[in-house]
Design a protein around this motif. Structure first.
Motif, PDB file in Angstrom:
ATOM      1  N   GLY A 134       4.454  -4.061   2.553  1.00 22.19           N
ATOM      2  CA  GLY A 134       4.205  -2.999   3.664  1.00 22.19           C
ATOM      3  C   GLY A 134       3.491  -1.850   3.175  1.00 22.19           C
ATOM      4  N   VAL A 135       3.391  -0.965   4.034  1.00 22.60           N
ATOM      5  CA  VAL A 135       2.801   0.510   3.704  1.00 22.60           C
ATOM      6  C   VAL A 135       3.891   1.482   3.651  1.00 22.60           C
ATOM      7  CG1 VAL A 135       1.285   2.293   4.673  1.00 22.60           C
ATOM      8  CG2 VAL A 135       0.517  -0.329   5.094  1.00 22.60           C
ATOM      9  N   PHE A 136       4.016   2.099   2.509  1.00 16.91           N
ATOM     10  CA  PHE A 136       4.946   3.261   1.973  1.00 16.91           C
ATOM     11  C   PHE A 136       4.203   4.275   2.635  1.00 16.91           C
ATOM     12  CE2 PHE A 136       6.791   5.838  -0.867  1.00 16.91           C
ATOM     13  CZ  PHE A 136       8.216   5.943  -0.687  1.00 16.91           C
ATOM     14  N   GLU A 140      13.618   2.967  -0.642  1.00 20.52           N
ATOM     15  CA  GLU A 140      12.656   2.813   0.386  1.00 20.52           C
ATOM     16  C   GLU A 140      11.442   2.056   0.036  1.00 20.52           C
ATOM     17  OE1 GLU A 140      12.902   3.644   3.713  1.00 20.52           O
ATOM     18  OE2 GLU A 140      14.961   4.231   3.696  1.00 20.52           O
ATOM     19  N   PHE A 141      10.992   2.575  -1.284  1.00 29.20           N
ATOM     20  CA  PHE A 141       9.807   2.013  -1.751  1.00 29.20           C
ATOM     21  C   PHE A 141       9.985   0.345  -2.126  1.00 29.20           C
ATOM     22  CE2 PHE A 141       7.633   0.211  -5.477  1.00 29.20           C
ATOM     23  CZ  PHE A 141       6.245   0.144  -4.785  1.00 29.20           C
ATOM     24  N   THR A 183       0.741  -1.296  -0.075  1.00 30.62           N
ATOM     25  CA  THR A 183      -0.063   0.038   0.219  1.00 30.62           C
ATOM     26  C   THR A 183       0.707   1.295  -0.050  1.00 30.62           C
ATOM     27  OG1 THR A 183      -2.035  -1.135   1.149  1.00 30.62           O
ATOM     28  CG2 THR A 183      -1.827   1.274   1.228  1.00 30.62           C
ATOM     29  N   VAL A 184       0.684   2.281  -0.834  1.00 31.01           N
ATOM     30  CA  VAL A 184       1.144   3.277  -0.986  1.00 31.01           C
ATOM     31  C   VAL A 184       0.327   4.380  -0.619  1.00 31.01           C
ATOM     32  CG1 VAL A 184       2.431   5.193  -2.545  1.00 31.01           C
ATOM     33  CG2 VAL A 184       2.740   2.631  -3.002  1.00 31.01           C
ATOM     34  N   CYS A 185       0.780   5.172   0.402  1.00 34.34           N
ATOM     35  CA  CYS A 185       0.170   6.406   0.842  1.00 34.34           C
ATOM     36  C   CYS A 185       0.962   7.843   0.764  1.00 34.34           C
ATOM     37  CB  CYS A 185      -0.218   6.234   2.519  1.00 34.34           C
ATOM     38  SG  CYS A 185      -1.316   5.022   3.052  1.00 34.34           S
ATOM     39  N   LEU A 186       0.290   8.392  -0.156  1.00 35.80           N
ATOM     40  CA  LEU A 186       1.268   9.864  -0.315  1.00 35.80           C
ATOM     41  C   LEU A 186       0.469  10.717   0.466  1.00 35.80           C
ATOM     42  CD1 LEU A 186       1.200   9.668  -4.328  1.00 35.80           C
ATOM     43  CD2 LEU A 186       3.056   8.836  -2.809  1.00 35.80           C
ATOM     44  N   THR A 187       1.307  11.528   1.050  1.00 36.16           N
ATOM     45  CA  THR A 187       0.734  12.422   2.079  1.00 36.16           C
ATOM     46  C   THR A 187       1.275  14.048   1.910  1.00 36.16           C
ATOM     47  OG1 THR A 187       2.185  12.185   3.999  1.00 36.16           O
ATOM     48  CG2 THR A 187       0.210  10.470   3.921  1.00 36.16           C
ATOM     49  N   PHE A 188       0.455  14.851   1.972  1.00 46.01           N
ATOM     50  CA  PHE A 188       1.128  16.165   1.944  1.00 46.01           C
ATOM     51  C   PHE A 188       0.776  17.007   3.097  1.00 46.01           C
ATOM     52  CE2 PHE A 188       0.484  14.368  -2.329  1.00 46.01           C
ATOM     53  CZ  PHE A 188       1.835  14.818  -2.885  1.00 46.01           C
ATOM     54  N   ASP A 189       1.688  17.575   3.781  1.00 50.26           N
ATOM     55  CA  ASP A 189       1.294  18.719   4.643  1.00 50.26           C
ATOM     56  C   ASP A 189       1.320  20.185   4.128  1.00 50.26           C
ATOM     57  OD1 ASP A 189       1.804  16.400   6.391  1.00 50.26           O
ATOM     58  OD2 ASP A 189       3.611  17.012   7.537  1.00 50.26           O
TER      59      ASP A 189
END
Length: 271
Positions: A222-224, A213-214, A3-9
């Motif tokens: 895993g979850v990236f 890392e990915f 699972t890839v979670c792209l996050t932006f602050d």
């Protein structure tokens, strides 16, 4: 399955006002860059790639740049909590921390029409009360701690640390998605004279680190979790690098992209 979670602050000007205590026009304009240039480029790229991401957003950003936050939500991305004005929860009295959390949730809901389900501390650090307050507020996940890399876990509450012993508390209902400085754009790209932060790495350097890392996360199913900032990664060459990384990830078998809320639901449903 990876699972890839792209996050932006999406800090906008709040980080300069609150965290850096820099309120001069040029300092604040660096936050405004994320609104004017970063967010449109990032949203266009995510649309091209048909990827949904999570945008951790201070209430201050939602209040002052509501059109941008509404555009994020309208595009199908998740808007999650990130403090009221990018303040650290560490050292806050419990009532003040509770008040700021609930006020931030109310503001985000008033702008997007959706109650946030997750939280990321602006300080990447928590008070002794934070996890219990997140539960109390009905949130489902946090993304502020570092006890793993590619494996979510349930955040604990009630740990007691002394010189002799760490006594673990109990698991909460809050799913923790670990963060890492290796997977944050800030140390690679952000330059500032105060505090000293050299930054300014090439996009090729950062692409190679994030790709490795990915690939490691993918090898472990895993979850990236990647953390970016519109005022930093919103520059055109960096958006292009991130798009190339997405294309690499998508080319691998058994990879799915998810918002953090979706990933939290998947984590709990698999138990």
């Amino acid at each position: 399955m990876t699972t890839v979670c792209l996050t932006f602050d999406f800090d906008a000007v709040a980080i300069w006002f609150s965290t850096f205590k820099q309120t001069t026009p040029t300092a604040l304009s660096r936050g405004e860059y994320g609104v004017r240039a970063g967010i449109p480029r990032i949203l266009a790229m995510l649309s091209r790639q048909d990827v949904r991401a999570t945008f951790f957003t201070p209430a201050h950003t939602a209040r002052n740049f509501g059109a941008a936050v509404k555009a994020i939500s309208a595009a199908g991305h998740e808007v999650a909590a990130h403090g009221f004005v990018h303040e650290t929860p560490v050292g806050l009295p419990i009532e003040e921390e509770r008040d700021l959390l609930h006020r931030s949730l109310d503001v985000l809901e008033s702008v997007t029409g959706k109650r946030p389900r997750g939280y990321r501390s602006p300080a990447w650090d928590l008070s002794d009360n934070t996890i219990s307050l997140l539960e109390e507020a009905g949130l489902h996940y946090d993304s502020s701690m570092m006890a793993n890399d590619f494996r979510p876990y349930f955040a604990r509450k009630g740990d007691v640390m002394t010189e002799d012993r760490l006594t673990f508390g109990s698991d909460s209902s809050i799913v923790e998605f670990p963060v890492a400085w290796e997977l944050d754009d800030y140390p690679y790209f952000h330059w500032s004279a105060r505090p000293i932060n050299p930054g300014l790495r090439s996009t090729e350097d950062v692409f190679s680190v994030w790709k490795a890392e990915f690939d490691a996360a993918h090898a472990e199913d895993g979850v990236f979790t990647l953390t970016c900032h519109p005022e930093i990664s919103g520059r055109a060459p960096r958006v292009a690098m991130l798009e190339r990384l997405i294309e690499h990830m998508r080319a691998q078998p058994g990879v799915r992209f998810a918002t953090m809320d979706e990933a939290a639901r998947q984590f709990k449903s698999a138990l």
